[in-house]
Design a protein around this motif. Structure first.
Motif, PDB file in Angstrom:
ATOM      1  N   VAL A  13     103.207  30.611   1.565  1.00 43.78           N
ATOM      2  CA  VAL A  13     102.601  31.312   2.691  1.00 43.78           C
ATOM      3  C   VAL A  13     103.154  30.753   4.002  1.00 43.78           C
ATOM      4  N   GLU A  14     103.288  29.469   4.110  1.00 37.16           N
ATOM      5  CA  GLU A  14     103.840  28.847   5.321  1.00 37.16           C
ATOM      6  C   GLU A  14     105.275  29.299   5.560  1.00 37.16           C
ATOM      7  N   VAL A  15     106.055  29.402   4.497  1.00 41.77           N
ATOM      8  CA  VAL A  15     107.437  29.871   4.624  1.00 41.77           C
ATOM      9  C   VAL A  15     107.463  31.326   5.086  1.00 41.77           C
ATOM     10  N   LEU A  16     106.599  32.169   4.546  1.00 41.66           N
ATOM     11  CA  LEU A  16     106.545  33.577   4.944  1.00 41.66           C
ATOM     12  C   LEU A  16     106.133  33.727   6.406  1.00 41.66           C
ATOM     13  N   VAL A  17     105.167  32.931   6.850  1.00 44.90           N
ATOM     14  CA  VAL A  17     104.752  32.972   8.259  1.00 44.90           C
ATOM     15  C   VAL A  17     105.900  32.515   9.151  1.00 44.90           C
ATOM     16  N   ALA A  18     106.603  31.490   8.768  1.00 40.95           N
ATOM     17  CA  ALA A  18     107.743  30.998   9.548  1.00 40.95           C
ATOM     18  C   ALA A  18     108.843  32.063   9.622  1.00 40.95           C
ATOM     19  N   LEU A  19     109.109  32.760   8.513  1.00 40.74           N
ATOM     20  CA  LEU A  19     110.105  33.828   8.514  1.00 40.74           C
ATOM     21  C   LEU A  19     109.676  34.990   9.412  1.00 40.74           C
ATOM     22  N   LEU A  20     108.382  35.300   9.409  1.00 40.06           N
ATOM     23  CA  LEU A  20     107.872  36.363  10.276  1.00 40.06           C
ATOM     24  C   LEU A  20     108.077  35.990  11.745  1.00 40.06           C
ATOM     25  N   LEU A  21     107.761  34.765  12.108  1.00 35.05           N
ATOM     26  CA  LEU A  21     107.968  34.303  13.486  1.00 35.05           C
ATOM     27  C   LEU A  21     109.448  34.312  13.861  1.00 35.05           C
ATOM     28  N   LEU A  22     110.290  33.926  12.951  1.00 38.04           N
ATOM     29  CA  LEU A  22     111.737  33.946  13.203  1.00 38.04           C
ATOM     30  C   LEU A  22     112.234  35.380  13.399  1.00 38.04           C
ATOM     31  N   ALA A  23     111.718  36.313  12.588  1.00 39.69           N
ATOM     32  CA  ALA A  23     112.128  37.720  12.718  1.00 39.69           C
ATOM     33  C   ALA A  23     111.711  38.289  14.073  1.00 39.69           C
ATOM     34  N   VAL A  24     110.507  37.957  14.536  1.00 37.70           N
ATOM     35  CA  VAL A  24     110.045  38.419  15.842  1.00 37.70           C
ATOM     36  C   VAL A  24     110.917  37.831  16.944  1.00 37.70           C
ATOM     37  N   ALA A  25     111.273  36.576  16.833  1.00 37.97           N
ATOM     38  CA  ALA A  25     112.130  35.935  17.838  1.00 37.97           C
ATOM     39  C   ALA A  25     113.520  36.570  17.867  1.00 37.97           C
TER      40      ALA A  25
END
Length: 188
Positions: A13-25
């Protein structure tokens, strides 16, 4: 042991949240990059338009007696104009073998002005720019100090000064319209 079982899958879940934040950036950076590219293109077109119009202003100053012929050539649709029984193109009045425009004794003032106007218009078209001169001078000027207004436009904007045309460069009083892609320069 119980604590280990309850934390199973938390790392994913932490990895998925980090990927989501990276995609938004990355999307934000891409939008910023597109805005920067658009601003650079606009700056390039304004620089080209200004260069073309400065050349036209210098041509008018060099041959002030031929301003009406110059204006007719710039505002016309033809690639050639007949003046005094001679057909004038952007390549007329050429004396040297290199093809560079040069005045000859056989060209009148109006023929030279027409050649200069056609040459300027051709160069503008080669750079995807439309050019024109306001038919009655710049808004608000008249008499001995009447100024000529060069208008250069690109994209969907026309060189017109009109209150009613939506894609005109400016209103009749010379104020730019919102979203217009054009440049107006006074010359005298």
């Amino acid at each position: 042991m119980r604590q280990l079982v309850s934390q199973r899958g938390v790392g994913l879940v932490e990895v998925l949240v980090a990927l989501l934040l990276l995609a938004v950036a990355v999307l934000g950076f891409s939008a910023m990059q597109m805005t920067a590219v658009k601003a650079t293109d606009e700056s390039l077109m304004r620089t080209r338009a200004l260069t073309i119009m400065r050349g036209g202003a210098e041509a008018m100053r060099a041959n002030s007696a031929g301003i009406n012929a110059f204006k007719a050539a710039v505002n016309g649709d033809a690639d050639s104009i007949t003046i005094d029984s001679a057909t004038i193109t952007k390549d007329s009045c050429v004396k040297n073998t290199a093809g560079a425009p040069a005045a000859t004794d056989s060209c009148t003032i109006d023929q030279l002005a027409t050649r200069d106007g056609l040459l300027m218009k051709s160069y503008a078209e080669d750079n995807d720019i439309n050019v024109g001169l306001v038919p009655n001078g710049c808004p608000g000027t008249s008499g001995n100090q009447e100024r000529q207004c060069f208008v250069a436009s690109w994209g969907d904007t026309t060189v017109a000064l009109s209150d009613s045309a939506a894609n005109a460069c400016a209103n009749e009083n010379g104020t730019y319209k919102n979203g217009a892609e054009c440049f107006i320069m006074e010359a005298y």
